[in-house]
Design a protein around this motif. Structure first.
Motif, short mmCIF file in Angstrom:
data_model
loop_
_atom_site.label_atom_id
_atom_site.label_comp_id
_atom_site.label_asym_id
_atom_site.label_seq_id
_atom_site.Cartn_x
_atom_site.Cartn_y
_atom_site.Cartn_z
N ARG A 1 0.62 -0.45 -0.24
CA ARG A 1 0.17 -0.13 0.24
C ARG A 1 1.16 1.03 -0.08
NH1 ARG A 1 -4.53 -2.12 -1.60
NH2 ARG A 1 -5.62 -3.50 -0.08
N ASP B 1 -4.68 3.53 -7.03
CA ASP B 1 -4.95 3.65 -7.82
C ASP B 1 -4.11 1.81 -9.06
OD1 ASP B 1 -3.32 4.83 -8.64
OD2 ASP B 1 -4.02 6.15 -10.63
N GLU B 2 -3.01 2.06 -8.92
CA GLU B 2 -2.29 0.82 -9.44
C GLU B 2 -2.12 -0.18 -8.15
OE1 GLU B 2 1.38 2.33 -10.34
OE2 GLU B 2 0.49 4.04 -11.19
N CYS B 3 -2.88 -0.48 -6.92
CA CYS B 3 -3.03 -0.88 -6.47
C CYS B 3 -3.28 -2.44 -6.58
CB CYS B 3 -3.17 -0.72 -4.12
SG CYS B 3 -2.22 -1.00 -3.20
N ARG C 1 -5.93 -5.87 -5.22
CA ARG C 1 -6.67 -5.94 -4.37
C ARG C 1 -6.26 -7.47 -3.65
NH1 ARG C 1 -12.00 -6.77 -3.28
NH2 ARG C 1 -12.72 -9.14 -2.51
N ALA D 1 -10.18 7.27 -4.17
CA ALA D 1 -9.10 6.19 -3.56
C ALA D 1 -8.67 5.89 -1.93
CB ALA D 1 -8.36 5.56 -4.88
N HIS E 1 -10.28 4.55 0.75
CA HIS E 1 -9.74 2.98 1.76
C HIS E 1 -10.49 3.31 3.07
CE1 HIS E 1 -7.32 -0.42 2.19
NE2 HIS E 1 -7.05 0.14 2.74
N GLU F 1 -13.75 2.73 -3.73
CA GLU F 1 -11.44 2.42 -3.65
C GLU F 1 -12.14 1.22 -5.19
OE1 GLU F 1 -7.96 0.88 -1.05
OE2 GLU F 1 -10.84 0.37 -0.78
N ARG G 1 -9.98 1.76 -9.02
CA ARG G 1 -8.67 1.23 -8.62
C ARG G 1 -8.88 0.12 -10.62
NH1 ARG G 1 -7.97 -2.04 -4.20
NH2 ARG G 1 -10.15 -3.96 -5.14
N ASP G 2 -10.23 -0.39 -10.79
CA ASP G 2 -10.08 -0.63 -11.85
C ASP G 2 -10.48 0.05 -13.31
OD1 ASP G 2 -10.38 -2.84 -10.55
OD2 ASP G 2 -12.89 -3.29 -9.97
#
Length: 259
Positions: free
Chosen positions: A77, A83-85, A87, A203, A207, A229, A233-234
Motif C-alpha cells: 500500500r 489506483d495501481e494497488c 485487490r 481512492a 480506503h 475504491e 482502481r479498475d
C-alpha cells in the motif's frame, strides 16, 4: 457462494504462501478455474512481486517467515499509488472470532479462512458488485431516527463483543468518537478529491473510510466505500451515484452516532 461465479478475463493473480502443500493445493485450484497464478513463499517476496508486476488480486497468507502478510500489505500500500494497488485478500488458517473485522480494519480488501474451496476462490477473485449501496433508509420521523441511531450503536456493541469476547461500553464510546473524528476528516478529503477529479486521493480517502467503518462494525458502510475504491482502481474513476451515496451514508452515520 456459487461455483459458477464468472471471473473477469485475463485475471492476474499472485499467491503469497509459505507452506508448500497449501501452495500446491491453491495453485491447483486456481488452474482448475483457468488461472495460472504466480506464487512466492513469504511477504518480502510478495512485496517485490506486487511492486514489479501489475496484479489484479494478491492472495496473502498472514503467518509467514521473513515478513508476515500484514507487514507485506502495508508495504505494498505504501509503495504503490492507490489506483495501481491490487485487490489484496487475506487468507489464514488461524481465524478466531473477530479475525475478519481485524483484517479488514488493517486494510485487506477481503478475508477468507483456510482451507479454501473452489467456490471461495471464485468469490475472493471476483470484484465486488457495484450495486447501489444501501446502509440506511432515510428516517421518516424522529422516532425512526432514534431507532436507527440505536441500531447503529448496537452494531458497534456487537463488533466490540466480537473483538473482546465481552461487552465494554466505555470502549464503544471511544470507538464511536474515533470513528466520527476520523471519518469527518476523510469525508472532507474525499469530497475535495472528487470535486477536483483527483482519483488517486479519492481512492486513498475511500480506503481510510472503509477501514474506519470496518473498525466499528459498520459492514454496509465499509462495502459502500469499497465500491468507490474498487471503481477507481479498475476504471480510473468512480461513478457519481456511487460516490455520493457513500458520502451521504457516512454523513448520516456520523449524525446518528452523535445523537
Amino acid at each position: 457462494m456459487a461455483d459458477s461465479l464468472a471471473l473477469p478475463d485475463g485475471l492476474s493473480v499472485l499467491l503469497v504462501e509459505d507452506d508448500p502443500t497449501n501452495r500446491l493445493v491453491a495453485l491447483s485450484m486456481l488452474r482448475h478455474i483457468g488461472i495460472e497464478a504466480d506464487a512466492v513463499v513469504n511477504g518480502q517476496l510478495g512485496v517485490q512481486a506486487a511492486t514489479s508486476k501489475s496484479y489484479d488480486v494478491v492472495l496473502m497468507d498472514i503467518q509467514m517467515p521473513v515478513m508476515d502478510g500484514i507487514e507485506a500489505l502495508r508495504a505494498i500500500r505504501a509503495l504503490l499509488p492507490p489506483d495501481e494497488c491490487p485487490r489484496i485478500v487475506a487468507v489464514t488458517a488461524h481465524a478466531v472470532s473477530g479475525t475478519r473485522e481485524r483484517m479488514l480494519a488493517t486494510g485487506f480488501d477481503d478475508f477468507y479462512n483456510k482451507p479454501l474451496s473452489i467456490a471461495m476462490l471464485r468469490e475472493a477473485l471476483s470484484p465486488p458488485p457495484l450495486a447501489e449501496p444501501a446502509l440506511m433508509i432515510r428516517p421518516r420521523s424522529g422516532h425512526d431516527e432514534d431507532d436507527l441511531a440505536a441500531s447503529l450503536r448496537n452494531d458497534v456493541r456487537a463488533h466490540v463483543r466480537a473483538l473482546l469476547g465481552e461487552d465494554d461500553e466505555e470502549f464503544v464510546v471511544d470507538l464511536v468518537d474515533s470513528f466520527v473524528t476520523s471519518s469527518e476528516d476523510a469525508v472532507v478529503e474525499a469530497t475535495t478529491a472528487y470535486q477536483g477529479a483527483d482519483w488517486g486521493t479519492l481512492a486513498s480517502a475511500a480506503h481510510k473510510l472503509k477501514g474506519s467503518a470496518s473498525n466499528v462494525g459498520l459492514g454496509a458502510l465499509a462495502t459502500s466505500w469499497d465500491h468507490v475504491e474498487v471503481a477507481v482502481r479498475d476504471a480510473g474513476q468512480a461513478p457519481q451515484d456511487v460516490v455520493e451515496a457513500a458520502m451521504a451514508e457516512t454523513k448520516q452515520a456520523i449524525t446518528l452516532l452523535q445523537s
